[in-house]
Design a protein around this motif. Structure first.
Motif, PDB file in Angstrom:
ATOM      1  N   LYS A   6       0.841  -1.210   0.000  1.00 63.79           N
ATOM      2  CA  LYS A   6       0.000   0.000   0.000  1.00 63.79           C
ATOM      3  C   LYS A   6       0.870   1.251   0.000  1.00 63.79           C
ATOM      4  N   ARG A  40      -7.064  -4.062  -2.704  1.00 67.48           N
ATOM      5  CA  ARG A  40      -6.852  -5.268  -1.912  1.00 67.48           C
ATOM      6  C   ARG A  40      -5.861  -5.031  -0.769  1.00 67.48           C
ATOM      7  N   TRP A  41      -5.022  -4.001  -0.906  1.00 67.08           N
ATOM      8  CA  TRP A  41      -3.884  -3.859   0.006  1.00 67.08           C
ATOM      9  C   TRP A  41      -4.097  -2.728   1.005  1.00 67.08           C
ATOM     10  N   SER A  42      -3.836  -3.040   2.316  1.00 66.93           N
ATOM     11  CA  SER A  42      -3.981  -2.045   3.369  1.00 66.93           C
ATOM     12  C   SER A  42      -2.657  -1.918   4.134  1.00 66.93           C
ATOM     13  N   SER A  45      -1.721  -5.345   5.434  1.00 69.07           N
ATOM     14  CA  SER A  45      -1.629  -6.505   4.536  1.00 69.07           C
ATOM     15  C   SER A  45      -0.217  -7.071   4.556  1.00 69.07           C
TER      16      SER A  45
END
Lengths: 66, 370
Positions: A6, A40-42, A45
């Protein structure tokens, strides 16, 4: 270290677009079309080495190498 | 009027071009964009258009059906003349050999020289790109990717058609007809512009991950580790034979939030699935379900243009698959009526471009009133 994907996505967008909202939006779309699932990515993640490697390539393609 | 639209039918290139010119009147364009049926002698048409509109940047492509105002046409030429009050500065370049080595970087540099400065330094809110690409080149994704690497100006456009022959399409610039090429134009539009991307699908709660692909041939070999056609059919709850009949109704979407970038299946190749668009390995796609093109396009136009539209011009890059669906449903008249009163042209395309290559979509450029 979790969250690197991210961080790299945000960094590419920021370096390419600056404060320009039009460029920010199209850069995010370019990342998606280049195969990065940006939603999808934090920050928490787990890092995926293949995705990180691809992001480094994309940064070069977009003229904003890290 | 800063933007003038023209339409001509007939088989004789000279008469068609003369008719277009007669409709122009005293308008003095800086740019003339045209879309033409593939039935014409393309080199002759390109040369005649260049000569007729001397002083303007003349560019365009072949089509699989033309849209002139509120009419969906076949066998015609439609054109839009844009004058200096809307686009005071226009640069147009050809990118040759798009399926091979191509020269995107060189073309971008020439465009900068033509528009008065490197493209990277231009105000993206006052400049827009229009791209037309050979629809048989299978090069749209690569060209758009390369253009996008170099250019922040939003680029919208389409893949040229050839009246559903799927043999040879052409793009036009400089009085010539080019195959295996693209035309990229940069327009300075001081009053501003909007880009509208509209597709008519519901997003279903079913996903497919492309686990093995052949990007070059736009083929998915496996979804989720299963043969692609088997996985696609399972997602639809049908057998593979039935699934092959549902391609137009159930394409797949590369999601950007709630917005799909549509990837349309073209045909089954054994258990593989060939698309009209490249799918990258590892990509997760959502299964889509077709909705109502007329209703959804009308809603998108209303949201973008407001209840009483006042625009200089609109260019509609409209997928041939949407045209075929409209024809099947007897809705061509209703679709054309959405553009009634708007200075607009468009054509039925073999693919649409907005940032990247998409299918079963209309991408539209809306030019604001100066």
């Amino acid at each position: 270290m979790a969250g690197q994907i991210k961080e790299m996505i945000d960094s590419i967008v920021a370096r390419r677009a600056g404060d320009n909202e039009i460029i920010r939006k199209t850069t995010r779309t370019k990342l998606i079309l280049k195969g990065i699932e940006i939603g999808r990515w934090s920050e928490t993640s787990p890092d995926d080495p293949a995705v990180l490697s691809r992001l480094k390539e994309i940064a070069i393609e977009l003229g904003v190498p890290s | 009027m800063s933007v003038q639209t023209m339409t001509a039918t007939g088989n004789d290139v000279s008469r068609v071009v003369a008719e277009l010119k007669s409709q122009l009147g005293t308008h003095e364009p800086t740019a003339v964009l045209f879309f033409a049926s593939a039935k014409y002698d393309q080199p002759a048409l390109a040369a005649a258009m260049e000569a007729a509109f001397e002083g303007a940047k003349v560019f365009g492509c072949t089509s699989s059906g033309e849209i002139g105002g509120d009419q969906m046409l076949k066998g015609a030429v439609v054109a839009m003349a844009i004058d200096a009050t809307t686009a005071p500065n226009v640069a147009v370049e050809v990118i040759e050999d798009v399926s091979g080595a191509n020269d995107v970087a060189a073309a971008v540099e020439r465009l900068g020289q033509g528009i008065g400065g490197p493209l990277g330094g231009l105000d993206v809110s006052r400049h827009v790109g229009v791209i037309l690409i050979d629809g048989m080149s299978a090069a749209e994704e690569r060209v758009m990717d390369l253009v996008g690497n170099l250019v922040d100006i939003p680029v919208v456009g389409a893949s040229a058609g050839d009246d559903l022959a799927f043999e040879t399409t052409h793009v036009f610039v400089g009085g010539k007809a080019h195959a295996n090429a693209a035309v990229l134009a940069i327009l300075e539009v001081p009053a501003g512009y909007d880009i509208l991307k509209t597709q008519s699908f519901r997003v279903l709660d079913k996903k497919l991950r492309a686990t093995q692909v052949d990007e070059v041939t736009r083929t998915v070999i496996e979804f989720d580790g299963k043969p692609a056609m088997v996985a696609y059919a399972e997602a639809l709850g049908v057998d593979t034979g039935q699934a092959a009949k549902l391609f137009m109704n159930h394409p797949l979407g590369l999601m950007d939030g709630d917005e799909p970038y549509v990837r349309s299946p073209q045909r089954a190749d054994g258990d593989k699935l060939v698309f009209f668009c490249n799918i990258k390995q590892g990509t997760t796609l959502s299964v889509l379900e077709s909705a109502n093109i007329v209703e959804d396009t009308g809603a998108a136009l209303a949201e973008q243009l407001g209840p009483e539209p006042s625009i200089a011009g609109l260019i509609n890059f409209h997928c041939i698959l949407r045209t075929l669906e409209l024809e099947k449903r007897g809705q061509c008249g209703a679709y054309g009526a959405l553009f009634s009163g708007l200075p607009s042209i468009g054509f039925s395309t073999y693919g649409e471009q907005y940032v990247g290559h998409v299918n079963q979509t209309s991408t539209m450029l809306v030019l604001h009133n100066p």
